[in-house]
Design an enzyme around this catalytic site. Structure first.
Site, PDB file in Angstrom:
ATOM      1  CG  HIS A 270      -4.779  -5.041  -1.838  1.00 47.10           C
ATOM      2  ND1 HIS A 270      -3.585  -4.209  -1.760  1.00 47.10           N
ATOM      3  CD2 HIS A 270      -5.506  -4.788  -1.057  1.00 47.10           C
ATOM      4  CE1 HIS A 270      -3.917  -3.195  -0.641  1.00 47.10           C
ATOM      5  NE2 HIS A 270      -5.169  -3.640  -0.269  1.00 47.10           N
TER       6      HIS A 270
ATOM      7  CG  ASP B 232      -1.827  -1.116   1.211  1.00 49.01           C
ATOM      8  OD1 ASP B 232      -1.214  -2.374   0.990  1.00 49.01           O
ATOM      9  OD2 ASP B 232      -2.918  -0.956   1.846  1.00 49.01           O
TER      10      ASP B 232
ATOM     11  CG  HIS C 199      -3.107   4.013   1.504  1.00 48.30           C
ATOM     12  ND1 HIS C 199      -4.191   3.889   0.973  1.00 48.30           N
ATOM     13  CD2 HIS C 199      -2.991   2.806   2.062  1.00 48.30           C
ATOM     14  CE1 HIS C 199      -4.942   2.870   1.142  1.00 48.30           C
ATOM     15  NE2 HIS C 199      -4.115   2.217   1.943  1.00 48.30           N
TER      16      HIS C 199
ATOM     17  CG  HIS D  48      -5.633  -5.676   2.627  1.00 52.02           C
ATOM     18  ND1 HIS D  48      -6.375  -4.737   2.292  1.00 52.02           N
ATOM     19  CD2 HIS D  48      -6.643  -6.590   2.888  1.00 52.02           C
ATOM     20  CE1 HIS D  48      -7.818  -4.788   2.440  1.00 52.02           C
ATOM     21  NE2 HIS D  48      -7.707  -6.008   2.842  1.00 52.02           N
TER      22      HIS D  48
ATOM     23  CG  HIS E 159      -8.290   2.143  -0.613  1.00 45.70           C
ATOM     24  ND1 HIS E 159      -8.876   3.253   0.060  1.00 45.70           N
ATOM     25  CD2 HIS E 159      -7.752   1.356   0.339  1.00 45.70           C
ATOM     26  CE1 HIS E 159      -8.916   3.046   1.721  1.00 45.70           C
ATOM     27  NE2 HIS E 159      -8.266   1.836   1.724  1.00 45.70           N
TER      28      HIS E 159
HETATM   29 MN   LIG Z   1      -6.224  -2.395   1.264  1.00 42.10          MN
END
Ligand SMILES: [Mn+2]
Length: 303
Positions: A172, A63, A65, A248, A124
């Site tokens: 993921h 991830d 993000h 994840h 996401h």
């Molecule tokens: Mn995730």
């Protein structure tokens, strides 16, 4: 030059500019966004739900993000030929401050290096999630609601998992309750969105848990499960796999090994709500060796 040639030159110029400086992505107009998304979807539309990757030195980012620093690190390891390929294993957007720069740089990298840079879908990259955790707001502010919808079309074309040669598996989340599903995935196009609870959905959402025997319902919601050692071993044996890489989960240390070090969970974000998390990458070498790389360790020693 005809109009096709002109457009190609325009696309190349724009892609190079964003690849050099991702903040340029925030200044592009709607036509330029449409051009980039059309170009990247030309690549991802041809990819099946399960993609096959060769035996090479592959960096796998968890991830991101919106952590532009880590995303740039992954790309620079590729640019400096420390690794041959990079797989972004979902959740590139939402939560962090520079999510648009991140997705812009990733799209530019995929257009520039379509055979080496890959993007697997995380939860996401589902509209039901990114309409809530920040992406919709940022995206609409810069590109309008129409721009936001174009990103959704792009996410719908992303693969759900990758197989590395005959030994490795990347997704993921984790293995689904139907552990023999994926022979068919290689043939499947991404015509429909993953249905809640389906194998595709579970690849995106499931989590490993050493305390679980087989499967139990997960806290993440209906149709999501935690899986234990027994089904994991079954999955690995049935598909003759040695290693499994997933993302994840934001463990404080940024990674966790499971099941006799056959499964590695990595997280690669250190911004927003994840400032307490140490970011990591996984590297799978051409010798089928699985290694953990701290993101801030820029040099990875090749054998
Ligand atoms: Mn995730």
């Amino acid at each position: 030059m005809n109009s096709k040639g002109l457009n190609k030159a325009k696309l190349e110029k724009l892609t190079d500019k964003i690849y050099q400086n991702p903040s340029i992505f925030l200044e592009i107009n709607q036509d330029e966004l449409a051009m980039l998304i059309t170009a990247v979807m030309k690549i991802t539309k041809l990819q099946r739900k399960l993609i096959d990757l060769p035996r090479k030195d592959i960096l796998i980012a968890g991830d991101i993000h919106g952590d532009l620093t880590q995303l740039k690190r992954a790309i620079s390891l590729y640019n400096n030929k420390i690794v041959d390929m990079v797989v972004f294993n979902g959740d590139v957007i939402d939560r962090g401050p520079e999510m648009l720069e991140c997705i812009g740089l990733l799209i530019a990298a995929m257009i520039k290096h379509p055979k080496d840079i890959f993007y697997i879908r995380g939860n996401h990259e589902l509209e039901s999630i990114n309409s809530v955790y920040g992406f919709r707001g940022y995206c609409t502010q810069f590109f309008g609601y129409d721009g936001y919808l174009q990103f959704q079309h792009f996410f719908e074309t992303l693969p759900l998992a990758a197989k590395i040669d005959d030994f490795g598996f990347i997704c993921h989340g984790g293995i689904p309750t139907d552990t023999i599903f994926f022979h068919l995935m290689r043939l499947e196009l991404k015509k429909n969105e993953p249905v809640q609870g389906s194998s595709g959905w579970q690849l995106i959402w499931n989590d490993p848990d050493t305390r679980v025997k087989t499967f139990i319902q997960s806290h993440r919601g209906e149709g999501c499960y935690k899986f234990g050692r027994k089904p994991f071993d079954e999955f690995m044996r049935f598909h003759e796999l040695d290693i499994f890489i997933r993302a994840h989960t934001a463990y404080r240390e940024g990674y966790r090994w499971f099941f006799d070090n056959k499964l590695l969970s990595v997280f690669s974000s250190n911004v927003g709500p994840y400032q307490h998390v140490k970011p990591n990458f996984a590297v799978v070498t051409r010798e089928a060796d699985l290694r953990l790389i701290k993101c801030n360790t820029i040099s990875i020693q090749k054998k």
